[in-house]
Design a protein around this motif. Sequence first.
Motif, PDB file in Angstrom:
ATOM      1  N   ARG A  42       0.650  -3.777   7.843  1.00  0.00           N
ATOM      2  CA  ARG A  42      -0.361  -4.630   7.216  1.00  0.00           C
ATOM      3  C   ARG A  42       0.131  -5.074   5.857  1.00  0.00           C
ATOM      4  O   ARG A  42       0.841  -4.346   5.186  1.00  0.00           O
ATOM      5  CB  ARG A  42      -1.673  -3.867   7.061  1.00  0.00           C
ATOM      6  N   ALA A  43      -0.274  -6.252   5.460  1.00  0.00           N
ATOM      7  CA  ALA A  43       0.126  -6.776   4.158  1.00  0.00           C
ATOM      8  C   ALA A  43      -1.070  -6.747   3.216  1.00  0.00           C
ATOM      9  O   ALA A  43      -2.193  -7.055   3.611  1.00  0.00           O
ATOM     10  CB  ALA A  43       0.650  -8.191   4.310  1.00  0.00           C
ATOM     11  N   PHE A  44      -0.833  -6.366   1.969  1.00  0.00           N
ATOM     12  CA  PHE A  44      -1.883  -6.288   0.968  1.00  0.00           C
ATOM     13  C   PHE A  44      -1.498  -7.138  -0.240  1.00  0.00           C
ATOM     14  O   PHE A  44      -0.416  -6.971  -0.773  1.00  0.00           O
ATOM     15  CB  PHE A  44      -2.089  -4.836   0.512  1.00  0.00           C
ATOM     16  N   PRO A  45      -2.403  -8.012  -0.680  1.00  0.00           N
ATOM     17  CA  PRO A  45      -2.112  -8.784  -1.896  1.00  0.00           C
ATOM     18  C   PRO A  45      -2.260  -7.897  -3.126  1.00  0.00           C
ATOM     19  O   PRO A  45      -2.845  -6.817  -3.055  1.00  0.00           O
ATOM     20  CB  PRO A  45      -3.181  -9.876  -1.885  1.00  0.00           C
ATOM     21  N   PRO A  46      -1.741  -8.326  -4.258  1.00  0.00           N
ATOM     22  CA  PRO A  46      -1.932  -7.521  -5.478  1.00  0.00           C
ATOM     23  C   PRO A  46      -3.418  -7.351  -5.793  1.00  0.00           C
ATOM     24  O   PRO A  46      -4.220  -8.264  -5.556  1.00  0.00           O
ATOM     25  CB  PRO A  46      -1.252  -8.353  -6.563  1.00  0.00           C
ATOM     26  N   LEU A  47      -3.786  -6.212  -6.313  1.00  0.00           N
ATOM     27  CA  LEU A  47      -5.195  -5.914  -6.594  1.00  0.00           C
ATOM     28  C   LEU A  47      -5.787  -6.904  -7.593  1.00  0.00           C
ATOM     29  O   LEU A  47      -6.970  -7.204  -7.536  1.00  0.00           O
ATOM     30  CB  LEU A  47      -5.342  -4.479  -7.099  1.00  0.00           C
ATOM     31  N   VAL A  50      -7.445  -9.818  -5.744  1.00  0.00           N
ATOM     32  CA  VAL A  50      -8.517  -9.549  -4.771  1.00  0.00           C
ATOM     33  C   VAL A  50      -9.859  -9.907  -5.398  1.00  0.00           C
ATOM     34  O   VAL A  50     -10.189  -9.446  -6.491  1.00  0.00           O
ATOM     35  CB  VAL A  50      -8.498  -8.067  -4.335  1.00  0.00           C
ATOM     36  N   THR A  51     -10.633 -10.750  -4.694  1.00  0.00           N
ATOM     37  CA  THR A  51     -11.933 -11.189  -5.213  1.00  0.00           C
ATOM     38  C   THR A  51     -13.102 -10.754  -4.348  1.00  0.00           C
ATOM     39  O   THR A  51     -14.243 -10.949  -4.738  1.00  0.00           O
ATOM     40  CB  THR A  51     -11.969 -12.721  -5.347  1.00  0.00           C
ATOM     41  N   LYS A  52     -12.832 -10.165  -3.179  1.00  0.00           N
ATOM     42  CA  LYS A  52     -13.948  -9.749  -2.322  1.00  0.00           C
ATOM     43  C   LYS A  52     -14.668  -8.551  -2.940  1.00  0.00           C
ATOM     44  O   LYS A  52     -14.070  -7.782  -3.700  1.00  0.00           O
ATOM     45  CB  LYS A  52     -13.459  -9.461  -0.911  1.00  0.00           C
ATOM     46  N   PRO A  53     -15.937  -8.370  -2.625  1.00  0.00           N
ATOM     47  CA  PRO A  53     -16.720  -7.322  -3.299  1.00  0.00           C
ATOM     48  C   PRO A  53     -16.350  -5.896  -2.907  1.00  0.00           C
ATOM     49  O   PRO A  53     -16.524  -4.977  -3.700  1.00  0.00           O
ATOM     50  CB  PRO A  53     -18.159  -7.636  -2.905  1.00  0.00           C
ATOM     51  N   ASN A  54     -15.852  -5.696  -1.690  1.00  0.00           N
ATOM     52  CA  ASN A  54     -15.556  -4.337  -1.224  1.00  0.00           C
ATOM     53  C   ASN A  54     -14.181  -4.265  -0.591  1.00  0.00           C
ATOM     54  O   ASN A  54     -13.688  -5.234  -0.013  1.00  0.00           O
ATOM     55  CB  ASN A  54     -16.599  -3.876  -0.207  1.00  0.00           C
ATOM     56  N   CYS A  90     -22.163   0.293   9.165  1.00  0.00           N
ATOM     57  CA  CYS A  90     -21.882   0.443  10.604  1.00  0.00           C
ATOM     58  C   CYS A  90     -20.804   1.493  10.865  1.00  0.00           C
ATOM     59  O   CYS A  90     -19.889   1.285  11.651  1.00  0.00           O
ATOM     60  CB  CYS A  90     -21.470  -0.895  11.207  1.00  0.00           C
ATOM     61  N   GLY A  91     -20.880   2.612  10.185  1.00  0.00           N
ATOM     62  CA  GLY A  91     -19.924   3.687  10.403  1.00  0.00           C
ATOM     63  C   GLY A  91     -18.608   3.523   9.670  1.00  0.00           C
ATOM     64  O   GLY A  91     -17.709   4.342   9.822  1.00  0.00           O
ATOM     65  N   LYS A  92     -18.465   2.472   8.894  1.00  0.00           N
ATOM     66  CA  LYS A  92     -17.237   2.248   8.127  1.00  0.00           C
ATOM     67  C   LYS A  92     -17.545   2.403   6.649  1.00  0.00           C
ATOM     68  O   LYS A  92     -18.680   2.240   6.210  1.00  0.00           O
ATOM     69  CB  LYS A  92     -16.694   0.856   8.395  1.00  0.00           C
ATOM     70  N   LEU A  93     -16.523   2.703   5.868  1.00  0.00           N
ATOM     71  CA  LEU A  93     -16.691   2.853   4.432  1.00  0.00           C
ATOM     72  C   LEU A  93     -16.261   1.575   3.725  1.00  0.00           C
ATOM     73  O   LEU A  93     -15.196   1.036   4.003  1.00  0.00           O
ATOM     74  CB  LEU A  93     -15.850   4.028   3.922  1.00  0.00           C
ATOM     75  N   ALA A  94     -17.084   1.103   2.814  1.00  0.00           N
ATOM     76  CA  ALA A  94     -16.769  -0.071   2.000  1.00  0.00           C
ATOM     77  C   ALA A  94     -16.764   0.378   0.542  1.00  0.00           C
ATOM     78  O   ALA A  94     -17.790   0.763  -0.003  1.00  0.00           O
ATOM     79  CB  ALA A  94     -17.797  -1.174   2.232  1.00  0.00           C
ATOM     80  N   ALA A 100     -12.684   0.227  -8.024  1.00  0.00           N
ATOM     81  CA  ALA A 100     -11.265   0.502  -7.791  1.00  0.00           C
ATOM     82  C   ALA A 100     -10.414  -0.098  -8.908  1.00  0.00           C
ATOM     83  O   ALA A 100      -9.478   0.546  -9.399  1.00  0.00           O
ATOM     84  CB  ALA A 100     -10.838  -0.067  -6.444  1.00  0.00           C
ATOM     85  N   LYS A 101     -10.749  -1.308  -9.332  1.00  0.00           N
ATOM     86  CA  LYS A 101      -9.995  -1.942 -10.422  1.00  0.00           C
ATOM     87  C   LYS A 101     -10.156  -1.157 -11.722  1.00  0.00           C
ATOM     88  O   LYS A 101      -9.199  -0.976 -12.470  1.00  0.00           O
ATOM     89  CB  LYS A 101     -10.447  -3.387 -10.609  1.00  0.00           C
ATOM     90  N   LYS A 102     -11.362  -0.663 -11.968  1.00  0.00           N
ATOM     91  CA  LYS A 102     -11.613   0.119 -13.184  1.00  0.00           C
ATOM     92  C   LYS A 102     -10.830   1.432 -13.137  1.00  0.00           C
ATOM     93  O   LYS A 102     -10.206   1.836 -14.121  1.00  0.00           O
ATOM     94  CB  LYS A 102     -13.111   0.393 -13.311  1.00  0.00           C
ATOM     95  N   LEU A 103     -10.851   2.101 -11.979  1.00  0.00           N
ATOM     96  CA  LEU A 103     -10.136   3.364 -11.813  1.00  0.00           C
ATOM     97  C   LEU A 103      -8.634   3.198 -11.998  1.00  0.00           C
ATOM     98  O   LEU A 103      -7.976   4.019 -12.626  1.00  0.00           O
ATOM     99  CB  LEU A 103     -10.431   3.947 -10.436  1.00  0.00           C
ATOM    100  N   LEU A 104      -8.085   2.104 -11.472  1.00  0.00           N
ATOM    101  CA  LEU A 104      -6.645   1.899 -11.498  1.00  0.00           C
ATOM    102  C   LEU A 104      -6.166   1.136 -12.732  1.00  0.00           C
ATOM    103  O   LEU A 104      -4.989   0.831 -12.863  1.00  0.00           O
ATOM    104  CB  LEU A 104      -6.219   1.181 -10.226  1.00  0.00           C
TER     105      LEU A 104
END
Length: 110
Positions: A42-47, A50-54, A90-94, A100-104
């Motif tokens: 899987r490919a991940f863009p730089p944090l 990322v603009t999505k809420p979760n 629905c059984g998934k974690l968001a 996450a940005k604050k933590l990192l």
Amino acid sequence: MTSDTQTTTKPPPNHPLEQFRPPKSTKRRSDPAQWMTERGGRAFPPLETVTKPNLTTAELAFYSNMAEQTWRVKACYDTAPEGLRPLRVCGKLAWPTAGAKKLLGVELGA
């Protein structure tokens, strides 16, 4: 003293081994596709971009350089860092992107 070591030389341009040499990259640093990093296919863009809420657990694990199961355990025992309490959808974690940005230590901004 003389040594009997052989020196390795580069094969000529039309040599049969030349086909096994990887091609030179033509991508530039400004190409967003080059910024993406792969993990487990899987490919991940730089944090920062990322603009999505979760985030998914896999994304959070990639950005924090921790195992996915570690984050699942933190959700199960409610030991996640402040601001990173996951939503259960629905059984998934968001996981909240802002937390996450604050933590990192990634800049929050527009």
